[in-house]
Design an enzyme around this catalytic site. Structure first.
Site, short mmCIF file in Angstrom:
data_model
loop_
_atom_site.label_atom_id
_atom_site.label_comp_id
_atom_site.label_asym_id
_atom_site.label_seq_id
_atom_site.Cartn_x
_atom_site.Cartn_y
_atom_site.Cartn_z
CB SER A 63 -0.85 0.00 1.20
OG SER A 63 -1.40 1.27 1.49
CD GLU A 88 -2.42 5.57 4.23
OE1 GLU A 88 -2.16 5.73 5.54
OE2 GLU A 88 -2.60 6.14 3.39
CE1 TYR A 148 -4.24 -1.50 5.56
CE2 TYR A 148 -3.05 0.48 4.85
CZ TYR A 148 -3.88 -0.76 4.51
OH TYR A 148 -3.85 -1.12 3.22
#
Ligand code: GDR
Length: 328
Positions: A127, A129, A151
């Protein structure tokens, strides 16, 4: 007939990927966790060609037995606790499923293996992120990580362990660093779908306002249907590698709101939006913009849907589906 095994099958990407692989002639297997999973009934109706296999990313023996039963050619690990906001409240669970779950899946791939001529190929859903507080603009495969949530931290582990298993055991393992990707199948908790769905409900007189968090964040938003093609392409190469999948454009949440409320025929979004601190996160990712050059050059991947087309598609879908739900 090649066989694909997908975790996270009931999620947005699992659905798109199942559809895509089915159209390519694959036999598609999806891992389903839990007893009496509420998503199973609707999923079976919509995807009758997907064979559901029990298993849980928290439970290695279940993963080994699922792969042993299916003997897949390709494994796509899309399963995760994927909502960044919730990961702050469920940090340990997120680390276990989103992070350690990757290790368990890789270990299952290593143990079951496939045949010598046809070893199992593995895709990890990494990801953007992971870039978090970004070190450079735009972000590419070599940009250092600085995650900003449990996460993001779990995804960094998942990425690193995928690379490590490739280097240590010669597994054909790829990490796809996907930037935000959306569409009508996106869960209602994510910002794009929350906006398009609530705008549709306001238009239809069901809701009166949209309550939001931080409106300043910028994201590189693409269409999920385009992104699952990149996953598949990664597993069709001679050598496994890691790829950024993104549009190369960034847009603010305010821009998304503007287009969505206009498309819904509501005019200025400011008349309907209120902010509430409960939707702000303890640490924010302010700006993401990916550089998809490697995926374009090496995989021949391109996207078909642009930002305006994406917003339009989602608003139109939500206007239709909310109107038909209201009639029932
Ligand atoms: P993100 O997606 O965290 O980027 O991760 P999300 O849509 O949840 O948030 C995007 C940005 O919008 C801001 N925001 C709000 N977000 C939500 N959900 N609800 C709100 O009311 C709201 N108001 C403002 C957020 O603060 C954030 O800045 C997604 C997930 O799909 C991950 O699993 C995936 O890895 C990445 O995209 C790529």
């Amino acid at each position: 007939m090649p066989k694909a095994f997908i975790t996270g099958i009931t999620g947005q990407d699992g659905q798109h990927l199942a559809e895509f692989l089915h159209s390519k002639g694959y036999q598609v297997f999806g891992m389903l966790k839990g007893q009496n999973n509420p998503r199973a009934i609707q999923f079976r109706d919509e995807f009758p060609y997907v064979e559901l296999v029990p298993g849980d990313l928290a439970d290695l023996p279940s993963l080994v037995s699922a792969l042993d039963q299916v003997q897949p050619d390709e494994v796509y690990n899309l399963g995760a606790i994927s909502f960044v906001a919730i990961s702050f409240n469920q940090a340990e669970l997120t680390s276990n499923i989103t992070g350690l779950g990757v290790l368990r899946m890789l270990e299952a791939v290593r143990m079951v293996g496939g045949t010598q001529n046809n070893p199992i190929r593995f895709y990890q859903a990494s990801s953007s992120e992971m870039f978090g507080q970004v070190r450079e603009i735009p972000q590419n495969e070599l940009t250092p990580f600085h995650p900003r949530s449990p996460y993001g931290c779990a995804k960094v582990f998942g990425h690193n362990i995928t690379v490590n298993y490739r280097e240590s055991y010669g597994i054909y393992a790829c990490s796809g660093i996907l930037f935000n990707h959306e569409g009508p199948r996106r869960g209602l908790e994510f910002v794009t779908r929350k906006i398009t769905n609530t705008a549709a409900r306001i238009k239809l007189g069901i809701d009166k306002e949209l309550v939001m968090g931080n409106l300043d964040a910028k994201r590189d938003w693409g269409y999920a249907g385009d992104y699952v093609r990149a996953m598949w392409l990664m597993l069709q190469q001679d050598q496994p590698d890691d790829y950024v999948v993104a549009t190369g454009e960034t847009h603010s949440i305010e821009e998304f709101l503007t287009l969505a409320f206009e498309e819904a025929g509501l005019g200025d979004w400011r008349n309907f939006v209120r902010q509430d601190p409960k939707f702000f996160r303890p640490a924010e990712v302010d700006l993401l913009i990916g550089d998809p050059t490697k995926a374009q050059k090496k995989l021949g991947w391109t996207r078909e849907v642009d930002f305006a087309g994406l917003v339009k598609m989602m608003v139109r879908h939500d206007l239709e589906s909310e109107a038909s739900r209201a009639k029932r």
